[in-house]
Design a protein around this motif. Sequence first.
Motif, PDB file in Angstrom:
ATOM      1  N   HIS A  99     -17.336  22.839 -18.420  1.00  0.00           N
ATOM      2  CA  HIS A  99     -18.220  21.682 -18.247  1.00  0.00           C
ATOM      3  C   HIS A  99     -19.279  21.972 -17.212  1.00  0.00           C
ATOM      4  CE1 HIS A  99     -16.458  18.402 -20.646  1.00  0.00           C
ATOM      5  NE2 HIS A  99     -15.346  19.099 -20.532  1.00  0.00           N
ATOM      6  N   ASN A 138     -23.282  15.046 -18.495  1.00  0.00           N
ATOM      7  CA  ASN A 138     -22.327  16.138 -18.353  1.00  0.00           C
ATOM      8  C   ASN A 138     -22.229  16.792 -19.732  1.00  0.00           C
ATOM      9  OD1 ASN A 138     -19.641  17.396 -18.734  1.00  0.00           O
ATOM     10  ND2 ASN A 138     -19.227  16.680 -16.670  1.00  0.00           N
ATOM     11  N   ILE A 155     -17.220  13.925 -13.787  1.00  0.00           N
ATOM     12  CA  ILE A 155     -16.372  14.705 -14.699  1.00  0.00           C
ATOM     13  C   ILE A 155     -15.136  13.898 -15.131  1.00  0.00           C
ATOM     14  CG2 ILE A 155     -15.206  15.823 -12.742  1.00  0.00           C
ATOM     15  CD1 ILE A 155     -15.927  17.512 -16.128  1.00  0.00           C
ATOM     16  N   LYS A 157     -22.499  15.981 -10.821  1.00  0.00           N
ATOM     17  CA  LYS A 157     -22.417  15.053 -11.949  1.00  0.00           C
ATOM     18  C   LYS A 157     -20.929  14.737 -12.188  1.00  0.00           C
ATOM     19  CE  LYS A 157     -24.674  17.900 -14.844  1.00  0.00           C
ATOM     20  NZ  LYS A 157     -25.479  18.397 -15.996  1.00  0.00           N
ATOM     21  N   VAL A 167     -20.901  20.502 -14.392  1.00  0.00           N
ATOM     22  CA  VAL A 167     -20.638  19.403 -13.457  1.00  0.00           C
ATOM     23  C   VAL A 167     -21.717  19.295 -12.381  1.00  0.00           C
ATOM     24  CG1 VAL A 167     -18.155  19.483 -13.840  1.00  0.00           C
ATOM     25  CG2 VAL A 167     -19.135  20.865 -12.007  1.00  0.00           C
TER      26      VAL A 167
END
Length: 759
Positions: free
Chosen positions: A643, A617, A719, A717, A645
């Motif tokens: 981010h 991440n 977080i 992904k 993700v």
Amino acid sequence: MTAPFRTIGQPVGKIDGVELVTGRARYTADLQFPGSLQAVARRAGVAAGLLRHLNVEEARRSPGVVLVLTPADLPGPNLIGILPPFDQPLLAGPEIRHEGDSLALVVAETQEEAEAAASRIVAEIEPFIPLLDPEEALHADARKIHANGNLTFAKQLLKGDVEAGFAQAEVIVEDTYRTSVQDHAYLEPEAVLAVPESDGRLTVYASCQSPFHLRGHIAVNTGLPASRVKVVQPFVGGSFGGKDDAVTEMGSLAGAAALKLGRPVRIVHSRRDSFLGSHARHAAIIHLKTGAMRDGTIIARQAEILLDGGAYASESPFVVMKALIHVAGPYKIPHLRVDCRAVYTNKRQAGAMRGFGVPQVTFASESQIDALARKLGLDRWELRRHNALTVGEANATSQVFHESVGLVQTLERVKEEGDWPACLKRAHAGDNPRFKRGVGLAAMMQGISNGAEGIDVVGASVQVSQDGSVLVGLGLTELGQGSRTAMAQIAAEILGVSLEKISVRQVDTDTVHDSGPTVASRTTTVGGKAVWMAAQTVRTSLLEMAGLMLKAPAEAIELGLDHAYLRENPQAQIPLAQVATAAYWTGFPLMNLAFSRAPDAQYDHETHQGQIYIAYNYGTHLMEVEVDTWTGKVRVLRHLASHDVGKAINPLGVEGQVEGASLMGLGFAHLEEVLEENGKIRNANFADYQIPSFAERLPTRFLPVEEATSNGPFGAKGIGEPPLAGAAAAFTNAVSDALGISFRRLPITPQRILEALEG
Ligand code: MOS
């Protein structure tokens, strides 16, 4: 299945949200069983020493007391731990290694009686001078806290030729950074309730993180086969890495007592017990040196990281690995040398905590990136962008990803939405003698999955009933992060079922499969993949049955809105309940247990070069702050968090994780510090240990980037952890910018800010 998705990517409330907010959700301490007893541990109360004698006679005679367990009463090996060889006794002695060591367990009719009796236990302890400084503990002549010495775990990362790199560098920045002990501070302290069953089995209800790990330890320490122990996980009020070790101790002790007495035994930690008897985040000393060219190209980095592991190993080895691999930051650096060690001291043990070593090293790394920018006179954003990892570039372990490296996208989003040039102008424009404003940036990455820390196998089951509703089970657990909801969405999407018709089991070791520990931001990615796989097989049954019913090949069928229909002619449809009923009577499997196994880590164990995590991440945080130079108080005016993700299964859940982890990052950087004096914790309560309250909540704005990974369901992904490190580092850099002072030790409390201003 074809996009657009019906459920994936939709912001949905938690499937257990109503239960949670109405107070109907039951936590371990809420459970009532007739005849339940309460138990309390008598703790050592001194940081180091030799237990000469333990007198429990008076406690045994105390009102309401039914049992006092001492090490001699334990049927098993009296050892727990995360990794073999296990080094933590359930009940300590004769060696005392920290203040919170449990010496005996008092079981009584009521909590008050148990506490009163525990205080009547007389422990004669010959005290040692406690080893409290991690650097001192490493001296050759230091007293050995464990037989094998005080070095818990050490690893090295070598990439390129660091000497040559520094020789080539045109500028070098070098500093030492320190971080402090952070407590998990979950709302619900650790709790267990052990119930002996009529058939000789033992059921343990536990506020735990990894039920199968707990079951294994209870089995060994009670002498029961694992199959005769059932661990049930009720609702859990936060864990963040914290409810493994302590709950293992509590579950094993309560289990042993319950079997002995034939009555349910409950242990519920007070907040003080939680501080003394669980583990916390490693305090770290990070010596960091970075070499770069005048244009800002980073060419070499060297780091020595020392983690204070406290009395027992716990998850120190894993935290060593994470810190080792992440201190390079999300940058392409050709020459690296990192030495990372964890050491035993006579303090509360350190272990897993949200971020797992990454927050400590990200703070050091991102502080140094700012120092480098100052030294070179370069823009802080440009310097990060210039060195940012991209697809096709080798990271610290020389792993090259060909997808899902969204760092630059997060930098761009923050720059655009945050209007970076305006931030810079604004930062000091409004300064007056009292209030100073500053802006901070931080870029970071965090490996998803166990990676170098272990093999990633998850078992998940999906079961469709004849009415077309679905039951999902997996051994990874809901800790408040919203994993049950994400799993429900994945199954709903694949089976074309509405979310209301999906239930996700709470974990009970009798009914779900061992899926390894719920750690390392792996649940959505690796667990979600297992649910995805399990659901696919059941989907095939439904498609084939619907094909027979609609007189079409299975490939022509689609599932959605609780119906099966012809893709080319959606009017030709059958309710899923009818399809499921027919499939059941036809003998098509409507239940499947699938195992996902993430690609194994493959790397050189001496240099840590190779394939380690299945994905990372990536994130960029921007914070604008205002510091009150009279009080040291900091107001966060603006916080942008971007981010990558992969794919947001539930954007609302992702936002919640970003907000929560960022706030914990603010605590880490600004407020939280477990204070000790002579090895005794001075602030084991929430009056003296400050966590961010609602008043300090951050004005977080989340900016999603979705660069899918083929290793996650729909590209997702994790977080859960990453934003903590990003927010903490951005905060630090913003305060440093506001005051023109480089802070090298966390937390930057109001008091430390005032001290720095006076200095
Ligand atoms: Mo988590 S800190 O990976 O238990």
